[in-house]
Structures are given as C-alpha cells and as structure tokens.
Design a protein around this motif. Structure first.
Motif, PDB file in Angstrom:
ATOM      1  N   UNK A 103       2.927  -4.145   7.470  1.00  0.00           N
ATOM      2  CA  UNK A 103       3.938  -4.996   7.681  1.00  0.00           C
ATOM      3  C   UNK A 103       4.904  -5.243   6.539  1.00  0.00           C
ATOM      4  N   UNK A 104       4.945  -4.239   5.901  1.00  0.00           N
ATOM      5  CA  UNK A 104       5.963  -4.185   4.851  1.00  0.00           C
ATOM      6  C   UNK A 104       7.344  -4.352   5.158  1.00  0.00           C
ATOM      7  N   UNK A 468      -2.963  10.375   7.582  1.00  0.00           N
ATOM      8  CA  UNK A 468      -2.723   9.177   7.597  1.00  0.00           C
ATOM      9  C   UNK A 468      -2.597   8.413   8.994  1.00  0.00           C
ATOM     10  N   UNK A 469      -1.841   9.077   9.860  1.00  0.00           N
ATOM     11  CA  UNK A 469      -1.823   8.367  11.038  1.00  0.00           C
ATOM     12  C   UNK A 469      -3.012   8.028  11.799  1.00  0.00           C
ATOM     13  N   UNK A 480       6.026   8.364   9.929  1.00  0.00           N
ATOM     14  CA  UNK A 480       7.507   8.452  10.062  1.00  0.00           C
ATOM     15  C   UNK A 480       8.083   7.425   9.359  1.00  0.00           C
ATOM     16  N   UNK A 481       7.335   6.220   9.194  1.00  0.00           N
ATOM     17  CA  UNK A 481       8.088   5.034   8.518  1.00  0.00           C
ATOM     18  C   UNK A 481       6.921   4.873   7.101  1.00  0.00           C
ATOM     19  N   UNK A 482       5.627   4.808   7.287  1.00  0.00           N
ATOM     20  CA  UNK A 482       5.044   4.148   6.289  1.00  0.00           C
ATOM     21  C   UNK A 482       4.449   5.439   5.560  1.00  0.00           C
ATOM     22  N   UNK A 500      18.497   2.515   2.641  1.00  0.00           N
ATOM     23  CA  UNK A 500      17.066   2.231   3.010  1.00  0.00           C
ATOM     24  C   UNK A 500      16.394   3.462   3.600  1.00  0.00           C
ATOM     25  N   UNK A 501      15.031   3.499   3.220  1.00  0.00           N
ATOM     26  CA  UNK A 501      14.297   4.627   4.025  1.00  0.00           C
ATOM     27  C   UNK A 501      14.106   4.234   5.430  1.00  0.00           C
TER      28      UNK A 501
END
Length: 504
Positions: A103-104, A468-469, A480-482, A500-501
C-alpha cells in the motif's frame, strides 16, 4: 527535494569516526564530531576518517535524514513471502507495514530511508574521490587503496539505489546548492555501467585480505563478488559466472581468497564467529558503545536484533524485551520445516513457551514463528548501555553460499558448465547433509530461498526472476508497479527534475 533532506550537496557535514584500535574492527569506530567538508582533508588522518565516514551510511541503521529506523532487513523481509511486518500493531513502523501490504505511496513506505542513506553514501564517496588526490602527505599506496574503497562504496550504494528505484540521478561529483534541483534521472543502463566501471577500477587496487583490525573494509573478493552480482542482475550470464568463479574457486574447497563454507550452518550467524571463512562482505555492528536512546542517530549496534525478538517473552533462551517484528510466514515455515536449516532460521516461540511453561505476547500478524538468525539471545547480551540498543550481531551481506548459488544460476542461464553448476549447488546442500539434486533453475531458486531465508535477498530474487507477482499475490503485489519503490515525495517537490515511478 527539500535541501534539508537532499543528499547531493558539496557543503556536507562528515560524521567522522575515530582511528581503529586493536580491540575494534574498522567499522566499530565511535563518532568523534562533525566537520565541514570544505575545511577537511588537510592530512592523512583526516583522509582516513573521511573514508570511515564514507562507510558509515551502510552501518548506521537508526536516524537517517528523516530520523526513521532504516535497517534494510526489516523492510526487505516485510516485502517478501518470508515474513510479515509484525510489531505491536498495524501502525507500528508504518514504513514496513506499507511495503508488507503493498500500500506504499510516495509519502508512506521505506523509500525515504533507502534513498537518504544511499545518497548520503554516494555524496560522501564523491567528495572523498575528489579530495583524496590533493591530501598533503598521503602516500601513493594509501591514495590507491582509499580511492579503490571509495569506488567500491559508490558502486555499492548505487547498486542498492538502481535495484530499489530503477530511475535515479547519477551523481559523480559533489554539488553546490544551486545545482541540487537540476539533477535528472539517468537510465538504469547508465547507472549499471558506472557501477561496473567503479568496481572494475577498484578490484586491482584492493587488498586480497585485511587484518583483524581492518575487518569490514572492502577487499578484492568482496568487489569481485559484488561485480558478479551486478552482472547477474543485468542477465550478463557469462560475465557473472566467470567473475563469481574467481571468488568461489573449487566448489566445497577453499578459494584463492581463503573463503570456505562453514561446516556447521548455525555457526555462520553467531556474534562470536564474526568474519568467519564464509564471510565475503560483512556489515559490522558493535555491542560496546554504551549507548542509550539519546544516541539515536549514532548507533553502530544491531537494533534489528531487538526488533525481531518475541514481545514480552519470559523463558530460558531469548531476551525478554523484543518488539515482535518480522514474524515468519506459514509459507516459509512450510517450505523449510523438514530442512536441516530450519532450527537455525526459524524460532518456534509458540511451541517453546508451551514446552517450558513460559509466555510471550504475540505480534500483530504473528504466527508463533520468529527469526532465529538475528534473534536476541540471552547469551549475546552485553553489559554496556541499554541491552535493547547494543546488540553485537553483524550482518553478512555477501557470503560464499550466496555466491555459489549465483554462479550456478548464471552457468545454467548461460548454457555453461552444468557439472560445475551442480557441484556448486550441491556443495551448499552437502554442508547440511542434503542429497544432491540436478542443477535446474527451479532447484537453484529453491535452494537460495532456504539457504538465505530472512537475510534480505528474497524480495530481490523474486523481482529479478519474474516470480514476484505470483509469490507475493497474497500480499497485494502489483507487477509493473511494486517491482520498484516510489521516489520519496519530498524528492519530487520544489521544482526538481525527478519524475515519479509508474503506478505511484
């Protein structure tokens, strides 16, 4: 990018450490004050102290520029499928809770500590490398060695930054305030190229070994191991394999640099067995500082040990004041339960307290299982300062079993010597009396998880291998995000060029 929080400015303060003494290793030095960089580097002693300061960001795990707790193991273990964040509740160390639950946001997560500490290291090494050639009285040999150490350290800091954030500024000189806000992000390829260049330049100038008083300083073996790992992350398989082979030598034997697998797996992590034959690069922590809460920004002890201890424990083995972070997931317990490494990796506190009639307070997200490798054992309690804040446990960031398995992975991916890959993999297994298995990627990945569990490698391994997914779906990981962390919010404000990423 608030100047107060920014790392890249030439007018920096150096937290200077004292000269190493015979009873301390190099990185256990006590801070002796702060000096403006512009007034420093006047003699060889000051050059040495500035070198100590360049190592310091990887050792100091409390404080940081935003006064947060920044030990990397807590966040990385929380992000993986090995541990939960834990602690006293859902708001306890919110940076770890955010990466545990994925939830970053740019404002919430562990990214501020990672960014601050690593760019502080970059800045100190940039200044060091600029100033060293003009230090009066510095011998040619010391100039060569200190320069190589600075190059190793800058590569180390940038490797963490590019793995964690992907898109970071590449800063190779000290900056003035007017230049701070003009730094764009470099491509990951450019950052990796600089890391390779720094390590390649450093290796021939670094010593093959160091004395006990210098333990913790970079060596040729450490630089080659890091370079091999850098190649591995870029999928330069053949280069990774050949570079790591120089570190590893004959599987199961003693390498050119004297590295050898420790015969008893559990002995690797004992504070009484620091810098053992398996240690390639070790982050030093001291339990002798006599520090209290008033020294928050100065700790060279391992506070993470306190963090992962069971809460309110009353019993015969563990210190009774732990804070209950990073409880082990049922996922890891199931994977390692029948493995000989289990008792050295996992503390079954629930069963222990039932068997001994003692008690503990279960953590938030608690499972009854806690980290053993860095557990706050009563046998390791020191008599200086507050016990909570003076644990002596080191962190071996790179060890031989890790480099064995990285080389095996590189060989398989490169279509290289499969017999050597199998020998490397099975030397790690033989150490704990496990039968040989075939050198497949699946077997190597599994061995890495069991061998290196809770040592901070798992999240990186899952991301770089594309697992990871799937493995982290139960925690909410979004591909694609985390795969990277968000750029800290404060670094994208006030007209900076940082973007921003994606996904944040």
């Amino acid at each position: 990018m608030k100047f107060r929080n920014s790392i890249y400015t030439g007018a920096v303060l150096l937290a200077i450490g004292s000269m190493a003494a015979c009873k301390k290793s190099f990185l256990e030095n006590d801070p002796k004050g702060q000096f403006l960089e512009t007034n420093y580097y006047a003699n060889p002693t000051q050059a040495f102290n500035a070198l100590v300061a360049a190592y310091d960001p990887m050792v100091t795990e409390t404080g940081g520029l935003d006064n947060t707790y920044i030990n990397p193991l807590g966040a990385l273990n929380s992000a993986s499928d090995d541990c939960f964040a834990g602690g006293g509740g859902s708001s306890d160390v919110p940076q770890w809770q955010a990466i545990n639950n994925y939830t970053m946001t740019p404002a919430i997560g562990p990214q501020g500590g990672f960014w601050a500490s690593n760019f502080q290291g970059v800045n100190r090494t940039d200044v060091l490398l600029e100033k060293l050639p003009n230090v009066p009285g510095l011998s040619a040999d010391l100039l060569k060695r200190y320069t190589a150490e600075g190059q190793f350290l800058r590569a180390h800091y940038y490797f963490d930054l590019v793995r964690l954030f992907k898109n970071v500024p590449l800063i190779l000189t000290s900056l003035q305030l007017s230049q701070v806000y003009q730094q764009p992000q470099a491509t990951p390829e450019a950052v990796y190229a600089q890391i390779e260049a720094d390590l390649t330049a450093a290796i021939p100038a670094l010593p093959a070994s160091v004395s006990a008083a210098e333990n913790g300083r970079a060596t040729q073996g450490a630089a080659k191991a890091l370079l091999g790992k850098v190649y591995l992350y870029q999928k330069k398989w053949a280069l990774a394999a050949s570079t790591l082979a120089e570190v590893n030598g004959t599987p199961g034997g003693t390498s050119t640099y004297g590295y050898k697998l420790v015969s008893n797996y559990g002995d690797i992590f004992k504070p009484t067995n620091k810098f053992n034959s398996e240690s390639i690069f070790e982050i030093v922590h001291s339990g002798l500082q006599n520090y209290t809460w008033s020294n928050w920004n100065q700790f060279k002890s391992n506070v993470y040990v306190q963090m992962v201890g069971p809460r309110n424990y009353t019993g015969p083995i563990y210190y009774g004041g732990g804070w209950g972070f990073n409880p082990i997931t049922p996922n890891l317990v199931s994977a390692i339960k029948n493995d000989p490494r289990y008792p050295y990796t996992v503390s079954n506190i629930d069963s222990l307290t039932k068997a001994t009639g003692s008690a503990f307070l279960e953590s938030y997200q608690g499972t009854g299982y806690y980290i053993e490798k860095y557990a706050p054992k009563k046998e390791n309690v020191v008599t200086t300062g507050l016990t909570d804040l003076n644990w002596p446990n080191d962190y071996i960031e790179i060890r031989l079993a890790d480099t064995y398995l990285m080389e095996a992975e590189a060989l398989v991916n490169a279509g290289g010597d499969i017999n050597r890959a199998a020998a490397l993999l099975n030397a790690v297994r033989a150490r704990v009396k496990l039968a040989p298995v075939a050198a497949t990627l699946a077997n190597i990945y599994n061995e890495r998880r069991l061998e290196l569990a809770t040592e901070g490698h798992r999240w990186f391994d899952l991301v770089r291998t594309g697992q990871a997914a799937s493995a982290l779906a139960f925690k909410g990981f979004k591909a694609g995000t985390n795969d990277v962390l968000p750029i800290p919010l404060t670094e994208t404000l006030n007209g900076t060029q940082l973007k921003q990423n994606p996904g944040y």
